[in-house]
Design an enzyme around this catalytic site. Structure first.
Site, PDB file in Angstrom:
ATOM      1  N   TYR A  28      28.554 -34.049  23.500  1.00 17.17           N
ATOM      2  CA  TYR A  28      29.905 -33.468  23.423  1.00 17.17           C
ATOM      3  C   TYR A  28      30.211 -32.691  24.707  1.00 17.17           C
ATOM      4  CZ  TYR A  28      33.735 -30.386  22.102  1.00 17.17           C
ATOM      5  OH  TYR A  28      34.922 -29.702  22.099  1.00 17.17           O
ATOM      6  N   SER A 110      38.954 -20.029  24.580  1.00 15.44           N
ATOM      7  CA  SER A 110      39.787 -21.160  24.144  1.00 15.44           C
ATOM      8  C   SER A 110      40.419 -20.882  22.785  1.00 15.44           C
ATOM      9  CB  SER A 110      38.905 -22.412  24.052  1.00 15.44           C
ATOM     10  OG  SER A 110      39.535 -23.407  23.283  1.00 15.44           O
ATOM     11  N   TYR A 133      46.792 -23.728  23.322  1.00 15.02           N
ATOM     12  CA  TYR A 133      47.448 -25.009  23.096  1.00 15.02           C
ATOM     13  C   TYR A 133      48.660 -24.663  22.246  1.00 15.02           C
ATOM     14  CZ  TYR A 133      43.063 -27.397  24.360  1.00 15.02           C
ATOM     15  OH  TYR A 133      41.950 -27.865  25.017  1.00 15.02           O
ATOM     16  N   THR A 159      47.148 -24.869  28.431  1.00 19.86           N
ATOM     17  CA  THR A 159      46.578 -26.166  28.809  1.00 19.86           C
ATOM     18  C   THR A 159      47.571 -27.264  28.459  1.00 19.86           C
ATOM     19  OG1 THR A 159      44.321 -25.391  28.534  1.00 19.86           O
ATOM     20  CG2 THR A 159      44.659 -27.769  28.389  1.00 19.86           C
ATOM     21  N   LYS A 256      47.322 -24.877  33.028  1.00 19.47           N
ATOM     22  CA  LYS A 256      46.037 -25.541  33.293  1.00 19.47           C
ATOM     23  C   LYS A 256      46.165 -27.043  33.038  1.00 19.47           C
ATOM     24  CE  LYS A 256      41.170 -25.519  31.846  1.00 19.47           C
ATOM     25  NZ  LYS A 256      40.985 -26.726  31.058  1.00 19.47           N
ATOM     26  N   SER A 278      43.425 -29.508  37.544  1.00 19.15           N
ATOM     27  CA  SER A 278      42.325 -29.906  36.662  1.00 19.15           C
ATOM     28  C   SER A 278      42.608 -31.242  36.003  1.00 19.15           C
ATOM     29  CB  SER A 278      42.181 -28.829  35.567  1.00 19.15           C
ATOM     30  OG  SER A 278      41.214 -29.188  34.605  1.00 19.15           O
ATOM     31  N   HIS A 280      40.692 -31.699  33.239  1.00 17.45           N
ATOM     32  CA  HIS A 280      40.018 -31.319  31.988  1.00 17.45           C
ATOM     33  C   HIS A 280      38.553 -31.784  31.998  1.00 17.45           C
ATOM     34  CE1 HIS A 280      41.388 -29.772  27.915  1.00 17.45           C
ATOM     35  NE2 HIS A 280      40.127 -30.059  27.665  1.00 17.45           N
ATOM     36  N   ARG A 283      37.787 -35.293  30.669  1.00 17.07           N
ATOM     37  CA  ARG A 283      37.782 -35.509  29.212  1.00 17.07           C
ATOM     38  C   ARG A 283      39.125 -36.011  28.684  1.00 17.07           C
ATOM     39  NH1 ARG A 283      33.301 -32.574  27.394  1.00 17.07           N
ATOM     40  NH2 ARG A 283      34.076 -31.925  25.357  1.00 17.07           N
ATOM     41  N   ASP A 311      39.679 -26.566  39.323  1.00 16.78           N
ATOM     42  CA  ASP A 311      38.856 -26.574  38.106  1.00 16.78           C
ATOM     43  C   ASP A 311      38.220 -27.945  37.904  1.00 16.78           C
ATOM     44  OD1 ASP A 311      38.263 -25.572  35.196  1.00 16.78           O
ATOM     45  OD2 ASP A 311      39.254 -27.507  34.936  1.00 16.78           O
ATOM     46  N   GLY A 313      34.080 -30.108  38.228  1.00 12.21           N
ATOM     47  CA  GLY A 313      33.141 -30.734  39.167  1.00 12.21           C
ATOM     48  C   GLY A 313      32.337 -29.760  40.002  1.00 12.21           C
ATOM     49  N   ILE A 314      32.535 -28.449  39.776  1.00 14.17           N
ATOM     50  CA  ILE A 314      31.787 -27.470  40.577  1.00 14.17           C
ATOM     51  C   ILE A 314      30.334 -27.429  40.082  1.00 14.17           C
ATOM     52  CG2 ILE A 314      31.559 -25.010  41.180  1.00 14.17           C
ATOM     53  CD1 ILE A 314      34.157 -26.163  42.316  1.00 14.17           C
ATOM     54  N   ARG A 315      29.412 -27.828  40.918  1.00 16.23           N
ATOM     55  CA  ARG A 315      27.984 -27.760  40.573  1.00 16.23           C
ATOM     56  C   ARG A 315      27.176 -27.034  41.639  1.00 16.23           C
ATOM     57  NH1 ARG A 315      30.494 -29.086  36.930  1.00 16.23           N
ATOM     58  NH2 ARG A 315      30.270 -30.898  35.561  1.00 16.23           N
ATOM     59  N   ARG A 335      31.209 -26.995  32.198  1.00 12.10           N
ATOM     60  CA  ARG A 335      29.861 -27.433  31.816  1.00 12.10           C
ATOM     61  C   ARG A 335      28.732 -26.582  32.404  1.00 12.10           C
ATOM     62  NH1 ARG A 335      32.823 -32.011  32.653  1.00 12.10           N
ATOM     63  NH2 ARG A 335      33.115 -33.387  30.852  1.00 12.10           N
TER      64      ARG A 335
HETATM   65  C1  LIG Z   1      32.604 -28.898  25.874  1.00 11.49           C
HETATM   66  C2  LIG Z   1      33.910 -28.617  26.549  1.00 11.49           C
HETATM   67  C3  LIG Z   1      34.945 -28.080  25.809  1.00 11.49           C
HETATM   68  C4  LIG Z   1      36.173 -27.815  26.425  1.00 11.49           C
HETATM   69  N1  LIG Z   1      37.171 -27.213  25.700  1.00 11.49           N
HETATM   70  C5  LIG Z   1      38.335 -26.880  26.317  1.00 11.49           C
HETATM   71  C6  LIG Z   1      39.330 -26.173  25.625  1.00 11.49           C
HETATM   72  O1  LIG Z   1      39.190 -25.836  24.449  1.00 11.49           O
HETATM   73  N2  LIG Z   1      40.480 -25.861  26.299  1.00 11.49           N
HETATM   74  C7  LIG Z   1      40.673 -26.225  27.621  1.00 11.49           C
HETATM   75  O2  LIG Z   1      41.726 -25.925  28.185  1.00 11.49           O
HETATM   76  N3  LIG Z   1      39.726 -26.880  28.296  1.00 11.49           N
HETATM   77  C8  LIG Z   1      38.555 -27.201  27.694  1.00 11.49           C
HETATM   78  N4  LIG Z   1      37.577 -27.832  28.407  1.00 11.49           N
HETATM   79  C9  LIG Z   1      37.790 -28.124  29.839  1.00 11.49           C
HETATM   80  C10 LIG Z   1      37.321 -26.937  30.698  1.00 11.49           C
HETATM   81  O3  LIG Z   1      38.176 -25.834  30.553  1.00 11.49           O
HETATM   82  C11 LIG Z   1      37.310 -27.298  32.182  1.00 11.49           C
HETATM   83  O4  LIG Z   1      38.582 -27.759  32.544  1.00 11.49           O
HETATM   84  C12 LIG Z   1      36.276 -28.366  32.543  1.00 11.49           C
HETATM   85  O5  LIG Z   1      35.077 -28.154  31.844  1.00 11.49           O
HETATM   86  C13 LIG Z   1      36.007 -28.327  34.040  1.00 11.49           C
HETATM   87  O6  LIG Z   1      35.101 -29.305  34.402  1.00 11.49           O
HETATM   88  P1  LIG Z   1      33.527 -29.018  34.605  1.00 11.49           P
HETATM   89  O7  LIG Z   1      32.942 -29.066  33.242  1.00 11.49           O
HETATM   90  O8  LIG Z   1      33.088 -30.109  35.491  1.00 11.49           O
HETATM   91  O9  LIG Z   1      33.382 -27.657  35.230  1.00 11.49           O
HETATM   92  C14 LIG Z   1      36.352 -28.125  27.803  1.00 11.49           C
HETATM   93  C15 LIG Z   1      35.290 -28.660  28.534  1.00 11.49           C
HETATM   94  C16 LIG Z   1      34.076 -28.915  27.928  1.00 11.49           C
HETATM   95  C17 LIG Z   1      32.955 -29.471  28.755  1.00 11.49           C
END
Ligand SMILES: Cc1cc2nc3c(=O)[nH]c(=O)nc-3n(C[C@H](O)[C@H](O)[C@H](O)COP(=O)(O)O)c2cc1C
Length: 381
Positions: A28, A110, A133, A159, A256, A278, A280, A283, A311, A313-315, A335
């Site tokens: 997930y 969130s 949301y 978002t 966002k 971003s 997301h 996702r 936002d 891809g930052i590792r 992540r």
């Molecule tokens: C497990 C998970 C849950 C997330 N849930 C939300 C959320 O509830 N609301 C939201 O705006 N973004 C959500 N995101 C996106 C993050 O805010 C963020 O944009 C994203 O993780 C950035 O990428 P990165 O994981 O490579 O840093 C989620 C990301 C992950 C990995």
């Protein structure tokens, strides 16, 4: 399994998270939509840009602080909102927000968090943002805004990149849907992680804490809540709704999920404080631009008129430096801190922040910059 003090980078934390978490939960976090091309693509995009250092500069004292959404933060990196963090460690959002406060950076809670706005406010003395949301029930959105005011949150983020749900096949493979209907693979994934199961059984069940009061007492709470929230996502949200939210809130506000310069221009026209560029975390729309790829054209369009957050891809610390050199105000991540949370609770999140802080500092020294405002277009090609 490496211990936290032996961890050298975010990938090490990811490996520990993979070993500790039941497969449906690890996947997930780790997964994305469709072919998941954006998940690694977001990271790889940084590789296509190269940094250009300048030497014989006194870098004995490096100041990484900057200002985002009305608050000073100690480094140009903060924690993006992620849903249901308590699934990954029983201390969940409380642990994450405390680690952020200790690191003197922003935490975004969130709408789908498993800890209430009020509990995060009580735990976290640092800068706090609530991510919204817009729900079909506008009364719920109004209620969130009032609760954030009462709890002294510093900012809101809307978002916008989930107008409709995306296709996440890793979640489907385990039956980890909204609401969850675990299949055999999903159940087996939990069965082989007894340590996680023990912690889950000996702590209160993770649920969508901020909407829990919307479900009648006595109903099967976690399932009904998931159903409730899945039905509450509103595909008809438009710019008018955002402007309504901004006027209800009246404080620092981020949008966002922006990737297009035209949307960035509209957001600035509406008066946002910050744009979070971003996709997301890969996702939502697979095959979309990565935040870093979209950054340049958005900076060209609205740079200097609002804060711009990169936002996704930052590792590595150098990824942050590349985003700043392209014109970002700061970066956010999801992540990396969730892997830390799964690996070691609050200490694991602190580790993720500590690693990236050290990498940013080293990178600034190597680049020849002693403050964030010195990082500019001449440092990148
Ligand atoms: C497990 C998970 C849950 C997330 N849930 C939300 C959320 O509830 N609301 C939201 O705006 N973004 C959500 N995101 C996106 C993050 O805010 C963020 O944009 C994203 O993780 C950035 O990428 P990165 O994981 O490579 O840093 C989620 C990301 C992950 C990995």
């Amino acid at each position: 399994m490496p211990k936290l003090d032996k961890v050298l980078n975010i990938e090490d934390l990811r490996k520990i998270a993979r070993r500790k978490l039941p497969a449906p939960l690890f996947n997930y976090i780790d997964g994305g939509s469709d072919d998941e091309s954006n998940v690694q693509g977001n990271v790889d995009a940084f590789g296509n840009a190269k940094l250009i250092p300048e030497y014989l500069v006194d870098v004995a004292n490096i100041d990484m602080s900057t200002r985002v959404l009305g608050r000073e933060i100690s480094m140009p990196l903060f924690l993006a909102p992620t849903g249901m963090s308590r699934l990954f460690h029983h201390d969940g959002e409380t642990a994450v927000s405390k680690a952020a406060a200790d690191a003197d950076t922003y935490y975004c809670l969130s709408t789908l968090g498993a800890t209430t706005i009020e509990d995060v406010a009580a735990a976290c003395s640092g800068p706090k943002c609530f991510q919204i949301y817009v729900m079909k029930d506008r009364g719920l959105t109004r209620e969130f805004i009032q609760r954030c005011k009462d709890a002294n949150f510093d900012s809101l983020a809307l978002t916008v990149d989930i107008p409709v749900p995306s296709n996440r096949e890793r979640e489907l493979r385990y039956g980890f849907s909204m609401p969850p209907k675990l299949n055999l693979a999903g159940i087996a994934g939990f069965a082989v992680k007894p340590a996680w199961v023990y912690q889950a059984l000996t702590h209160p069940q993770a649920q969508l804490a901020n909407v829990a009061h919307k479900i009648p007492e006595g109903s099967s709470k976690s399932t009904s809540l998931m159903e409730y929230i899945a039905n509450q996502f509103d595909p008809s949200v438009t710019w008018d709704d955002m402007e309504w939210m901004m006027s209800e809130w009246g404080g620092p506000f981020a949008i966002k999920g922006i990737l297009s310069p035209a949307d960035a221009r509209k957001a600035v026209g509406a008066g946002v404080t910050a744009i979070m560029v971003s996709n997301h975390g890969g996702r939502q729309l697979d095959g979309a631009l990565s935040a870093f790829e979209a950054l340049g054209s958005i900076v060209d369009e609205v740079g200097g008129e609002c804060e711009i957050i990169c936002d996704g891809g930052i590792r590595r610390g150098t990824h942050v430096l590349k985003a700043l050199a392209r014109g970002a105000t700061a970066c956010s991540m999801g992540r990396p801190y969730l892997f830390g949370l799964a690996a070691g609770g609050q200490a694991g999140v602190a580790k993720a922040l500590e690693l990236l802080r050290a990498e940013i500092k080293t990178g600034m020294g190597l680049l020849g910059c002693t403050s964030i405002d010195q990082i500019s277009g001449k440092h990148i090609t």
